[in-house]
Structures are given as structure tokens and as C-alpha cells.
Design a protein around this motif. Structure first.
Motif, PDB file in Angstrom:
ATOM      1  N   LEU A 101      19.322   4.344   8.549  1.00 24.58           N
ATOM      2  CA  LEU A 101      18.171   4.822   8.117  1.00 24.58           C
ATOM      3  C   LEU A 101      18.569   5.020   6.630  1.00 24.58           C
ATOM      4  CD1 LEU A 101      15.303   5.734   7.689  1.00 24.58           C
ATOM      5  CD2 LEU A 101      16.015   7.993   8.574  1.00 24.58           C
ATOM      6  N   PRO A 102      19.519   5.922   6.219  1.00 24.03           N
ATOM      7  CA  PRO A 102      19.632   5.952   4.656  1.00 24.03           C
ATOM      8  C   PRO A 102      20.204   4.661   4.042  1.00 24.03           C
ATOM      9  CG  PRO A 102      21.581   7.008   5.927  1.00 24.03           C
ATOM     10  CD  PRO A 102      20.611   6.774   7.100  1.00 24.03           C
ATOM     11  N   VAL A 103      20.566   3.812   4.749  1.00 22.07           N
ATOM     12  CA  VAL A 103      20.828   2.395   4.313  1.00 22.07           C
ATOM     13  C   VAL A 103      19.774   1.761   3.732  1.00 22.07           C
ATOM     14  CG1 VAL A 103      22.069   0.031   4.730  1.00 22.07           C
ATOM     15  CG2 VAL A 103      23.220   2.151   5.461  1.00 22.07           C
ATOM     16  N   LEU A 104      18.904   1.514   4.777  1.00 20.09           N
ATOM     17  CA  LEU A 104      17.478   0.986   4.522  1.00 20.09           C
ATOM     18  C   LEU A 104      16.695   1.760   3.488  1.00 20.09           C
ATOM     19  CD1 LEU A 104      16.407  -1.529   6.135  1.00 20.09           C
ATOM     20  CD2 LEU A 104      18.454  -0.474   7.114  1.00 20.09           C
ATOM     21  N   THR A 105      16.835   3.062   3.678  1.00 20.07           N
ATOM     22  CA  THR A 105      16.035   3.804   2.265  1.00 20.07           C
ATOM     23  C   THR A 105      16.596   3.401   1.110  1.00 20.07           C
ATOM     24  OG1 THR A 105      15.696   5.480   4.081  1.00 20.07           O
ATOM     25  CG2 THR A 105      15.458   6.137   1.828  1.00 20.07           C
ATOM     26  N   ALA A 106      17.923   3.366   0.960  1.00 22.07           N
ATOM     27  CA  ALA A 106      18.640   3.131  -0.350  1.00 22.07           C
ATOM     28  C   ALA A 106      18.167   1.576  -0.975  1.00 22.07           C
ATOM     29  CB  ALA A 106      20.266   3.430  -0.277  1.00 22.07           C
ATOM     30  N   LEU A 107      18.415   0.990   0.336  1.00 25.80           N
ATOM     31  CA  LEU A 107      17.933  -0.494  -0.056  1.00 25.80           C
ATOM     32  C   LEU A 107      16.532  -0.778  -0.563  1.00 25.80           C
ATOM     33  CD1 LEU A 107      19.192  -3.107  -0.089  1.00 25.80           C
ATOM     34  CD2 LEU A 107      18.511  -3.674   2.134  1.00 25.80           C
ATOM     35  N   ALA A 108      15.615  -0.046  -0.032  1.00 29.65           N
ATOM     36  CA  ALA A 108      14.189   0.107  -0.283  1.00 29.65           C
ATOM     37  C   ALA A 108      14.054   0.695  -1.764  1.00 29.65           C
ATOM     38  CB  ALA A 108      13.335   0.865   0.579  1.00 29.65           C
ATOM     39  N   GLY A 109      14.801   1.603  -2.070  1.00 31.22           N
ATOM     40  CA  GLY A 109      14.733   2.164  -3.436  1.00 31.22           C
ATOM     41  C   GLY A 109      15.108   1.112  -4.554  1.00 31.22           C
ATOM     42  N   TRP A 110      16.415   0.240  -4.011  1.00 37.28           N
ATOM     43  CA  TRP A 110      16.697  -0.471  -4.838  1.00 37.28           C
ATOM     44  C   TRP A 110      16.043  -1.919  -5.212  1.00 37.28           C
ATOM     45  CZ3 TRP A 110      18.412  -5.767  -4.055  1.00 37.28           C
ATOM     46  CH2 TRP A 110      19.204  -6.223  -5.394  1.00 37.28           C
ATOM     47  N   GLY A 111      15.271  -2.188  -3.930  1.00 39.46           N
ATOM     48  CA  GLY A 111      14.253  -3.365  -4.213  1.00 39.46           C
ATOM     49  C   GLY A 111      12.818  -3.069  -4.771  1.00 39.46           C
ATOM     50  N   ALA A 112      12.563  -1.672  -4.928  1.00 36.96           N
ATOM     51  CA  ALA A 112      11.326  -1.319  -5.209  1.00 36.96           C
ATOM     52  C   ALA A 112      10.529  -2.128  -6.356  1.00 36.96           C
ATOM     53  CB  ALA A 112      11.178   0.099  -5.244  1.00 36.96           C
ATOM     54  N   ALA A 114      10.975  -4.972  -7.591  1.00 35.87           N
ATOM     55  CA  ALA A 114      10.644  -6.202  -7.350  1.00 35.87           C
ATOM     56  C   ALA A 114       9.099  -6.342  -6.560  1.00 35.87           C
ATOM     57  CB  ALA A 114      11.607  -7.097  -6.414  1.00 35.87           C
ATOM     58  N   LEU A 115       8.594  -5.069  -6.520  1.00 30.08           N
ATOM     59  CA  LEU A 115       7.322  -5.116  -5.926  1.00 30.08           C
ATOM     60  C   LEU A 115       6.235  -4.854  -6.892  1.00 30.08           C
ATOM     61  CD1 LEU A 115       7.994  -3.230  -2.516  1.00 30.08           C
ATOM     62  CD2 LEU A 115       7.710  -5.659  -3.035  1.00 30.08           C
ATOM     63  N   ALA A 116       6.481  -5.098  -8.122  1.00 29.66           N
ATOM     64  CA  ALA A 116       5.672  -4.856  -9.083  1.00 29.66           C
ATOM     65  C   ALA A 116       4.163  -5.515  -9.071  1.00 29.66           C
ATOM     66  CB  ALA A 116       6.077  -5.220 -10.371  1.00 29.66           C
ATOM     67  N   GLU A 117       4.320  -6.791  -8.359  1.00 30.17           N
ATOM     68  CA  GLU A 117       3.163  -7.562  -8.148  1.00 30.17           C
ATOM     69  C   GLU A 117       3.193  -8.487  -6.806  1.00 30.17           C
ATOM     70  OE1 GLU A 117       0.884 -11.549 -10.025  1.00 30.17           O
ATOM     71  OE2 GLU A 117       2.783 -10.630 -11.248  1.00 30.17           O
ATOM     72  N   ARG A 118       2.032  -8.249  -5.966  1.00 31.67           N
ATOM     73  CA  ARG A 118       2.175  -8.812  -4.626  1.00 31.67           C
ATOM     74  C   ARG A 118       1.761 -10.085  -4.675  1.00 31.67           C
ATOM     75  NH1 ARG A 118      -1.336  -5.767   0.008  1.00 31.67           N
ATOM     76  NH2 ARG A 118      -0.399  -4.145  -0.733  1.00 31.67           N
ATOM     77  N   TRP A 128       5.320  -0.383   6.468  1.00 31.32           N
ATOM     78  CA  TRP A 128       6.374  -0.875   5.510  1.00 31.32           C
ATOM     79  C   TRP A 128       6.479   0.060   4.498  1.00 31.32           C
ATOM     80  CZ3 TRP A 128       5.304  -6.972   5.582  1.00 31.32           C
ATOM     81  CH2 TRP A 128       5.812  -7.337   7.028  1.00 31.32           C
ATOM     82  N   PHE A 129       5.608   1.045   4.248  1.00 29.86           N
ATOM     83  CA  PHE A 129       5.435   1.854   3.446  1.00 29.86           C
ATOM     84  C   PHE A 129       6.186   3.192   3.587  1.00 29.86           C
ATOM     85  CE2 PHE A 129       1.954  -1.063   2.311  1.00 29.86           C
ATOM     86  CZ  PHE A 129       2.153  -1.312   0.921  1.00 29.86           C
ATOM     87  N   ALA A 186      -0.110   1.175  -3.584  1.00 32.54           N
ATOM     88  CA  ALA A 186       0.224   1.150  -5.044  1.00 32.54           C
ATOM     89  C   ALA A 186       1.032   2.499  -5.556  1.00 32.54           C
ATOM     90  CB  ALA A 186      -0.382   0.669  -6.064  1.00 32.54           C
ATOM     91  N   LEU A 187       0.266   3.502  -5.332  1.00 28.91           N
ATOM     92  CA  LEU A 187       0.962   4.772  -5.538  1.00 28.91           C
ATOM     93  C   LEU A 187       2.196   5.329  -4.661  1.00 28.91           C
ATOM     94  CD1 LEU A 187       0.604   7.579  -6.827  1.00 28.91           C
ATOM     95  CD2 LEU A 187      -0.820   8.461  -5.204  1.00 28.91           C
ATOM     96  N   CYS A 188       2.138   4.801  -3.304  1.00 29.30           N
ATOM     97  CA  CYS A 188       3.158   4.986  -2.452  1.00 29.30           C
ATOM     98  C   CYS A 188       4.533   4.393  -2.955  1.00 29.30           C
ATOM     99  CB  CYS A 188       2.840   4.491  -0.977  1.00 29.30           C
ATOM    100  SG  CYS A 188       3.955   5.107  -0.024  1.00 29.30           S
ATOM    101  N   LEU A 189       4.167   3.183  -3.435  1.00 25.43           N
ATOM    102  CA  LEU A 189       5.575   2.442  -4.107  1.00 25.43           C
ATOM    103  C   LEU A 189       5.939   3.256  -5.259  1.00 25.43           C
ATOM    104  CD1 LEU A 189       4.570  -1.252  -3.421  1.00 25.43           C
ATOM    105  CD2 LEU A 189       6.145   0.110  -2.164  1.00 25.43           C
ATOM    106  N   ALA A 190       5.162   3.668  -6.119  1.00 26.83           N
ATOM    107  CA  ALA A 190       5.577   4.491  -7.305  1.00 26.83           C
ATOM    108  C   ALA A 190       6.229   5.604  -7.185  1.00 26.83           C
ATOM    109  CB  ALA A 190       4.155   4.769  -8.175  1.00 26.83           C
ATOM    110  N   LEU A 191       5.930   6.385  -6.179  1.00 24.02           N
ATOM    111  CA  LEU A 191       6.584   7.588  -5.560  1.00 24.02           C
ATOM    112  C   LEU A 191       7.820   7.331  -5.212  1.00 24.02           C
ATOM    113  CD1 LEU A 191       3.770   9.322  -3.538  1.00 24.02           C
ATOM    114  CD2 LEU A 191       4.479  10.028  -5.618  1.00 24.02           C
ATOM    115  N   GLY A 192       7.919   5.999  -4.661  1.00 25.75           N
ATOM    116  CA  GLY A 192       9.272   5.673  -4.104  1.00 25.75           C
ATOM    117  C   GLY A 192      10.319   5.418  -5.318  1.00 25.75           C
ATOM    118  N   ARG A 193       9.586   4.761  -6.447  1.00 23.49           N
ATOM    119  CA  ARG A 193      10.218   4.508  -7.344  1.00 23.49           C
ATOM    120  C   ARG A 193      11.056   5.715  -8.278  1.00 23.49           C
ATOM    121  NH1 ARG A 193       6.973  -0.303  -7.406  1.00 23.49           N
ATOM    122  NH2 ARG A 193       5.474   0.884  -8.803  1.00 23.49           N
ATOM    123  N   GLY A 194      10.153   6.746  -8.102  1.00 18.47           N
ATOM    124  CA  GLY A 194      10.551   8.255  -8.766  1.00 18.47           C
ATOM    125  C   GLY A 194       9.829   8.007 -10.067  1.00 18.47           C
TER     126      GLY A 194
END
Length: 223
Positions: A101-112, A114-118, A128-129, A186-194
Motif C-alpha cells: 500500500l505505501p509503495v502504491l501510494t508513493a507511486l501515485a504521488g510521483w505520477g500525479a 502526469a494527470l494534468a490532462e485526461r 482509482w482516486f 480533479a480536486l481529488c487529484l489536486a489534493l493528492g498533489r498537495g
């Protein structure tokens, strides 16, 4: 005429980097294409093969079956039969598998970023959010279940840690949530990006928290 004895078959050895390195050993187990995405699906709880295939668009049935078999052999997942009246088998992560879980969470943060545009070809599922949202709510002190509604549907997450073996998130609405959170994907992703906190999003009217318990209060920024 005596039957010709067939040579003994040797078990297929999975490819290895053959390096005495923790990262290389980890990639020996989860570095194959699709494996970590299967883990992402199973972090939400036990799933039938057909459900996994439906929520992993693009994976072939042969590859999915092969990866699940590898995960069983590697101690990441197990297959079990559901008790009656259900007549189906499900796959679920072992404790070793849930440790990703922490590996996937960190990977999602690193890849976030790249999700600026769908892209038009991008598939999407509501759950997935969950990973970026878990990352955003990592500092919460109150334990409980938050039911989350985003543009694509609903899922639920568990905050403040939990007992060993409990799923970090799940599919669809929760049976008895401690709070409900409604926000855009989109807000969910923004929260994930900090880029902002949930309390800031609530104050700005971009997210809504329903509920009166301690977890709901903390989600709004209170204590």
C-alpha cells in the motif's frame, strides 16, 4: 513394448535480475507489467477474476491469469472459495501483499503530475482516486470510514490506520460510513498533489463533508 518414460518437467523459473539488492528483489516479484495494477485492485478487497478483468481494461485474459498465478506463488495473493450461497472464487491480498500500500501510494504521488490532462483514450474508475486521496488524508488522527463521491461514482476509504488485515479502501458506498465526502475528481487529484488541503477546499466550497462525528469535524479542519 515398454512405455518410454517421459522426462520430468522442471518448474518454470521466473525471470530475476539476479542482483543482491532489495530493489531488484522487489522488482523480481512485482516488476512485471500489470502486477502492481492488480495489487491496486486487490487493495480494495477480495475480487472475482471477472471483476478484475473488467477493471483492468487492456489486459488479456492470459496475462491476467498468469500474473495472478505468479502472485499466488510469490505469497502476494491467495485464491479462496466464497461460502454458500455464493458460487464463486475470489482473489485477495495476503498481509505481505497489503504491505505494498505505501509503495502504491508513493507511486501515485510521483505520477500525479502526469494527470494534468485526461486523454480521450484513458479509462477511468472511481476507486482509482482512492490512492491520491489516502495520500492527502494521511495525517488524520481519527479512525473511521469515509464514503467518497466523485464524478465517476463512489468508493470508500479508511482513515487513521486500522487493524491488521483491514482494507485501506473499498468499492462503492460504505455500509456504515463515519463521514461522507463529495468532491470533483480533479480536486481529488489536486489534493493528492498537495496543492491544497481538504479543509481549504471545504472553506472554498469546492468540497462538502457530511456528518457530525469527530472524523467529519476533522475533515472540515476542526479537531
Amino acid at each position: 513394448m515398454p512405455r518410454q518414460q517421459q522426462p520430468a518437467t522442471r518448474p518454470v523459473r521466473r525471470r530475476s535480475y539476479d542482483q543482491f539488492c532489495a530493489t531488484a528483489r522487489a522488482l523480481d516479484s512485482v516488476g512485471d507489467r500489470w502486477t502492481l495494477l492488480i495489487v491496486r485492485e486487490l487493495l480494495g478487497g477480495p475480487r472475482r477474476y471477472t471483476d478484475l478483468h473488467a477493471d483492468l481494461p487492456g489486459v488479456s485474459t492470459d496475462v491476467l491469469a498468469s500474473r495472478l498465478k505468479d502472485m499466488e506463488q510469490g505469497g502476494l495473493a491467495v485464491r479462496r472459495r466464497l461460502p454458500p450461497p455464493a458460487a464463486a472464487s475470489v482473489y485477495e491480498l495476503t498481509e505481505h501483499g497489503r504491505g505494498l500500500l505505501p509503495v502504491l501510494t508513493a507511486l501515485a504521488g510521483w505520477g500525479a503530475p502526469a494527470l494534468a490532462e485526461r486523454r480521450p483514450t484513458d479509462a477511468v474508475r472511481a476507486h482509482w482516486f482512492a490512492l491520491p486521496l489516502l495520500r492527502a488524508l494521511d495525517g488524520l488522527t481519527h479512525q473511521g470510514v469515509v464514503e467518497v463521491g466523485v464524478d465517476e461514482g463512489e468508493f470508500h476509504i479508511r482513515t487513521g490506520g486500522g487493524a491488521v488485515g483491514e482494507d485501506a479502501y473499498g468499492y462503492g458506498p460504505a455500509a456504515d460510513p463515519d463521514a461522507r465526502l463529495v468532491l470533483g475528481s480533479a480536486l481529488c487529484l489536486a489534493l493528492g498533489r498537495g496543492e491544497l488541503t481538504l479543509a481549504e477546499a471545504v472553506r472554498e466550497g469546492r468540497a462538502e463533508v457530511l456528518g457530525e462525528g469527530p472524523l467529519a469535524v476533522e475533515l472540515r479542519g476542526g479537531r
